[in-house]
Design an enzyme around this catalytic site. Sequence first.
Site, PDB file in Angstrom:
ATOM      1  N   GLU A  17       0.705  -1.192   0.129  1.00  0.00           N
ATOM      2  CA  GLU A  17      -0.204   0.001  -0.038  1.00  0.00           C
ATOM      3  C   GLU A  17       0.908   1.439  -0.172  1.00  0.00           C
ATOM      4  O   GLU A  17       1.815   1.454   0.568  1.00  0.00           O
ATOM      5  CB  GLU A  17      -0.911   0.087   1.386  1.00  0.00           C
ATOM      6  CG  GLU A  17      -1.747   1.205   1.301  1.00  0.00           C
ATOM      7  CD  GLU A  17      -2.875   0.905   2.069  1.00  0.00           C
ATOM      8  OE1 GLU A  17      -3.760  -0.240   2.195  1.00  0.00           O
ATOM      9  OE2 GLU A  17      -3.447   1.826   2.982  1.00  0.00           O
ATOM     10  N   THR A  48      -4.084   4.977  -1.297  1.00  0.00           N
ATOM     11  CA  THR A  48      -5.267   5.480  -0.434  1.00  0.00           C
ATOM     12  C   THR A  48      -5.786   6.737  -1.078  1.00  0.00           C
ATOM     13  O   THR A  48      -5.303   7.180  -1.888  1.00  0.00           O
ATOM     14  CB  THR A  48      -4.694   5.875   0.934  1.00  0.00           C
ATOM     15  OG1 THR A  48      -3.510   6.520   0.825  1.00  0.00           O
ATOM     16  CG2 THR A  48      -4.037   4.411   1.512  1.00  0.00           C
ATOM     17  N   ALA A  51      -9.907  11.005   3.030  1.00  0.00           N
ATOM     18  CA  ALA A  51     -11.398  11.188   3.328  1.00  0.00           C
ATOM     19  C   ALA A  51     -11.805  12.707   3.521  1.00  0.00           C
ATOM     20  O   ALA A  51     -12.742  13.221   2.793  1.00  0.00           O
ATOM     21  CB  ALA A  51     -11.747  10.417   4.388  1.00  0.00           C
ATOM     22  N   HIS A  77      -8.107   3.199  -3.798  1.00  0.00           N
ATOM     23  CA  HIS A  77      -8.954   3.378  -2.768  1.00  0.00           C
ATOM     24  C   HIS A  77     -10.090   4.621  -3.125  1.00  0.00           C
ATOM     25  O   HIS A  77      -9.610   5.631  -3.759  1.00  0.00           O
ATOM     26  CB  HIS A  77      -8.456   3.867  -1.413  1.00  0.00           C
ATOM     27  CG  HIS A  77      -7.572   2.785  -0.613  1.00  0.00           C
ATOM     28  ND1 HIS A  77      -7.202   2.568   0.390  1.00  0.00           N
ATOM     29  CD2 HIS A  77      -7.072   1.755  -1.386  1.00  0.00           C
ATOM     30  CE1 HIS A  77      -6.791   1.648   0.758  1.00  0.00           C
ATOM     31  NE2 HIS A  77      -6.361   0.963  -0.293  1.00  0.00           N
ATOM     32  N   ARG A 107     -16.327   4.064   3.228  1.00  0.00           N
ATOM     33  CA  ARG A 107     -16.970   5.024   3.913  1.00  0.00           C
ATOM     34  C   ARG A 107     -16.016   6.369   4.247  1.00  0.00           C
ATOM     35  O   ARG A 107     -16.129   7.481   3.749  1.00  0.00           O
ATOM     36  CB  ARG A 107     -17.650   4.938   5.249  1.00  0.00           C
ATOM     37  CG  ARG A 107     -18.495   6.207   5.669  1.00  0.00           C
ATOM     38  CD  ARG A 107     -18.993   5.689   7.238  1.00  0.00           C
ATOM     39  NE  ARG A 107     -17.819   6.080   8.149  1.00  0.00           N
ATOM     40  CZ  ARG A 107     -18.028   5.910   9.412  1.00  0.00           C
ATOM     41  NH1 ARG A 107     -19.007   5.750   9.830  1.00  0.00           N
ATOM     42  NH2 ARG A 107     -16.791   5.912  10.276  1.00  0.00           N
ATOM     43  N   GLY A 108     -14.675   6.106   4.611  1.00  0.00           N
ATOM     44  CA  GLY A 108     -13.653   7.125   5.333  1.00  0.00           C
ATOM     45  C   GLY A 108     -14.382   7.520   6.746  1.00  0.00           C
ATOM     46  O   GLY A 108     -15.235   7.187   7.038  1.00  0.00           O
ATOM     47  N   ALA A 125     -20.293   2.569   3.439  1.00  0.00           N
ATOM     48  CA  ALA A 125     -19.412   2.146   2.283  1.00  0.00           C
ATOM     49  C   ALA A 125     -20.579   1.179   1.551  1.00  0.00           C
ATOM     50  O   ALA A 125     -20.352   1.230   0.217  1.00  0.00           O
ATOM     51  CB  ALA A 125     -18.506   1.287   2.839  1.00  0.00           C
ATOM     52  N   HIS A 149     -15.418  -2.692  14.291  1.00  0.00           N
ATOM     53  CA  HIS A 149     -14.833  -1.424  13.831  1.00  0.00           C
ATOM     54  C   HIS A 149     -15.086  -0.543  15.024  1.00  0.00           C
ATOM     55  O   HIS A 149     -16.104  -0.769  15.975  1.00  0.00           O
ATOM     56  CB  HIS A 149     -16.095  -0.686  12.674  1.00  0.00           C
ATOM     57  CG  HIS A 149     -15.644   0.711  12.280  1.00  0.00           C
ATOM     58  ND1 HIS A 149     -16.506   1.706  12.900  1.00  0.00           N
ATOM     59  CD2 HIS A 149     -14.817   1.115  11.478  1.00  0.00           C
ATOM     60  CE1 HIS A 149     -15.849   2.846  12.294  1.00  0.00           C
ATOM     61  NE2 HIS A 149     -15.021   2.437  11.364  1.00  0.00           N
ATOM     62  N   LYS A 165     -22.807  -5.054   3.471  1.00  0.00           N
ATOM     63  CA  LYS A 165     -21.555  -4.516   2.321  1.00  0.00           C
ATOM     64  C   LYS A 165     -21.173  -5.690   1.409  1.00  0.00           C
ATOM     65  O   LYS A 165     -21.016  -5.116   0.312  1.00  0.00           O
ATOM     66  CB  LYS A 165     -20.449  -4.051   3.271  1.00  0.00           C
ATOM     67  CG  LYS A 165     -19.521  -3.444   2.373  1.00  0.00           C
ATOM     68  CD  LYS A 165     -18.779  -2.509   3.350  1.00  0.00           C
ATOM     69  CE  LYS A 165     -17.408  -3.075   4.157  1.00  0.00           C
ATOM     70  NZ  LYS A 165     -16.727  -1.923   4.934  1.00  0.00           N
TER      71      LYS A 165
HETATM   72  P1  FAD Z   1     -18.572   1.233   6.598  1.00  0.00           P
HETATM   73  O1  FAD Z   1     -18.662  -0.245   6.361  1.00  0.00           O
HETATM   74  O2  FAD Z   1     -19.601   2.116   6.122  1.00  0.00           O
HETATM   75  O3  FAD Z   1     -18.816   0.989   8.434  1.00  0.00           O
HETATM   76  C1  FAD Z   1     -18.632   1.969   9.391  1.00  0.00           C
HETATM   77  C2  FAD Z   1     -19.374   1.906  10.359  1.00  0.00           C
HETATM   78  O4  FAD Z   1     -20.731   2.160  10.121  1.00  0.00           O
HETATM   79  C3  FAD Z   1     -19.190   0.516  10.956  1.00  0.00           C
HETATM   80  O5  FAD Z   1     -19.263   0.680  12.605  1.00  0.00           O
HETATM   81  C4  FAD Z   1     -20.240  -0.065  10.667  1.00  0.00           C
HETATM   82  O6  FAD Z   1     -20.585  -1.141  11.509  1.00  0.00           O
HETATM   83  C5  FAD Z   1     -21.292   0.812  10.595  1.00  0.00           C
HETATM   84  N1  FAD Z   1     -22.339   0.589   9.644  1.00  0.00           N
HETATM   85  C6  FAD Z   1     -22.266   0.238   8.185  1.00  0.00           C
HETATM   86  N2  FAD Z   1     -23.250   0.114   7.598  1.00  0.00           N
HETATM   87  C7  FAD Z   1     -24.353   0.236   8.334  1.00  0.00           C
HETATM   88  C8  FAD Z   1     -25.590   0.547   8.129  1.00  0.00           C
HETATM   89  N3  FAD Z   1     -26.324   0.226   7.086  1.00  0.00           N
HETATM   90  N4  FAD Z   1     -26.344   0.795   9.505  1.00  0.00           N
HETATM   91  C9  FAD Z   1     -25.781   1.250  10.506  1.00  0.00           C
HETATM   92  N5  FAD Z   1     -24.327   1.166  10.595  1.00  0.00           N
HETATM   93  C10 FAD Z   1     -23.610   0.781   9.757  1.00  0.00           C
HETATM   94  N6  FAD Z   1      -9.615   5.639   5.027  1.00  0.00           N
HETATM   95  C11 FAD Z   1      -9.459   6.635   4.360  1.00  0.00           C
HETATM   96  O7  FAD Z   1      -9.893   7.813   4.488  1.00  0.00           O
HETATM   97  N7  FAD Z   1      -8.785   6.567   3.240  1.00  0.00           N
HETATM   98  C12 FAD Z   1      -8.420   5.321   2.617  1.00  0.00           C
HETATM   99  O8  FAD Z   1      -7.848   5.139   1.852  1.00  0.00           O
HETATM  100  C13 FAD Z   1      -8.700   4.297   3.734  1.00  0.00           C
HETATM  101  N8  FAD Z   1      -8.119   2.967   3.406  1.00  0.00           N
HETATM  102  C14 FAD Z   1      -8.640   1.995   4.239  1.00  0.00           C
HETATM  103  C15 FAD Z   1      -8.178   0.318   3.854  1.00  0.00           C
HETATM  104  C16 FAD Z   1      -8.681  -0.506   4.733  1.00  0.00           C
HETATM  105  C17 FAD Z   1      -8.176  -1.819   4.194  1.00  0.00           C
HETATM  106  C18 FAD Z   1      -9.149  -0.285   6.088  1.00  0.00           C
HETATM  107  C19 FAD Z   1      -9.443  -1.449   6.798  1.00  0.00           C
HETATM  108  C20 FAD Z   1      -9.527   0.962   6.227  1.00  0.00           C
HETATM  109  C21 FAD Z   1      -9.317   2.150   5.454  1.00  0.00           C
HETATM  110  N9  FAD Z   1      -9.632   3.474   5.806  1.00  0.00           N
HETATM  111  C22 FAD Z   1      -9.176   4.500   4.752  1.00  0.00           C
HETATM  112  C23 FAD Z   1     -10.340   3.659   7.096  1.00  0.00           C
HETATM  113  C24 FAD Z   1     -11.652   3.686   6.844  1.00  0.00           C
HETATM  114  O9  FAD Z   1     -12.468   4.933   6.038  1.00  0.00           O
HETATM  115  C25 FAD Z   1     -12.448   4.114   8.203  1.00  0.00           C
HETATM  116  O10 FAD Z   1     -12.322   2.964   9.110  1.00  0.00           O
HETATM  117  C26 FAD Z   1     -13.894   4.252   8.484  1.00  0.00           C
HETATM  118  O11 FAD Z   1     -14.248   4.592   9.694  1.00  0.00           O
HETATM  119  C27 FAD Z   1     -15.017   3.157   7.986  1.00  0.00           C
HETATM  120  O12 FAD Z   1     -14.750   3.003   6.764  1.00  0.00           O
HETATM  121  P2  FAD Z   1     -15.713   1.652   6.153  1.00  0.00           P
HETATM  122  O13 FAD Z   1     -15.585   1.538   4.595  1.00  0.00           O
HETATM  123  O14 FAD Z   1     -15.275   0.249   6.769  1.00  0.00           O
HETATM  124  O15 FAD Z   1     -17.198   1.880   6.716  1.00  0.00           O
END
Ligand code: FAD
Length: 290
Positions: A17, A48, A51, A77, A107-108, A125, A149, A165
């Site tokens: 990465e 990456t 956000a 990303h 989501r970020g 996301a 998370h 998701k």
């Molecule tokens: P989601 O899957 O949307 O989840 C976020 C939270 O919401 C979780 O607590 C989940 O349980 C909850 N949730 C999901 N769906 C629902 C729903 N329908 N109703 C209610 N609650 C819900 N960040 C950056 O800014 N840039 C990057 O490039 C980046 N790369 C990453 C790469 C990896 C492999 C990882 C693990 C993380 C990365 N992150 C990055 C960090 C990430 O953006 C954060 O961890 C963010 O807080 C969550 O993103 P997510 O896509 O997992 O969110």
Amino acid sequence: MKISELLHSQDVGISCELFPPKLGSQLANAKEVVKEMAELSPSYMSITYGATGGTSEYTVDMANEIQNVNHIPALAHLTCVSSTREKVHSVIRQLKEKQIENILALRGDVPVRADFPLPNQYRYACELIADIKSQGDFCIGGACYPEGHPEAASMYEDLDHLKEKVDAGCDFLTTQMFFDNNIYYNFMYKILQKNIHVPVVAGIMPVTNSGQIKKIISLSGNMIPPRFKAIVDRFWDNPAAMRQAGIAYATEQIIDLIANGVNHVHIYTMNKPDVAGEILDHLSEIYIRR
Ligand code: FAD
């Protein structure tokens, strides 16, 4: 090449990465880092996307550099919570134009800055994943959290959302970093119970300086096993020793994962080709570079 094809192969795959530069003036340097990393022949390289703006400007350029200049499959990303649909669609269009077919849909983190009003067009996301799917034949990855998370009320609630998701169109998942492989193995049992069957790439972070560890714990709430804590306690004030021990620890984690049947590991190399190179040297008979 679609990353899902690589992940369905039985060969051991190691990806790495990078993060993009903040300023155009840093682009030439960043491209040099891509070149050095590409010379290590990882199975793919991810880039990456900040956000809150900052480092998102050059994600597409860097993905292009990885794939179309250095000939390594790129995983771009893309985050959504702080973007408008218009912005997201424009990035997807640019990726399509450059034949980048792999997107890690995120989501970020929700920005807490008062000067950064949220457009409130995406909440999770899974909404971004559905949106990307409607716009082309992309291979879509999502993030997952073996320790849950940090915002989720419980691990099980988080797994319910992870299932949503994946059902929205995730082709594979990449884990948040973990420092104890048993956390990953237990997570794999839990997701099977939820009927999640997409490949799960194990994310490993080589911690090479003691400053990183505090940041990691505060951002992700990772559990630090005593064996790793002992390394940090002993070497925190000796940067060369900390680097060496951190690389050895990450290498050991990777070997244990592969020995236990995990074929795909993503290294959070954070723009450090030297660190990635040392790890891959230790795996030279395990990961066959192409
Ligand atoms: P989601 O899957 O949307 O989840 C976020 C939270 O919401 C979780 O607590 C989940 O349980 C909850 N949730 C999901 N769906 C629902 C729903 N329908 N109703 C209610 N609650 C819900 N960040 C950056 O800014 N840039 C990057 O490039 C980046 N790369 C990453 C790469 C990896 C492999 C990882 C693990 C993380 C990365 N992150 C990055 C960090 C990430 O953006 C954060 O961890 C963010 O807080 C969550 O993103 P997510 O896509 O997992 O969110």
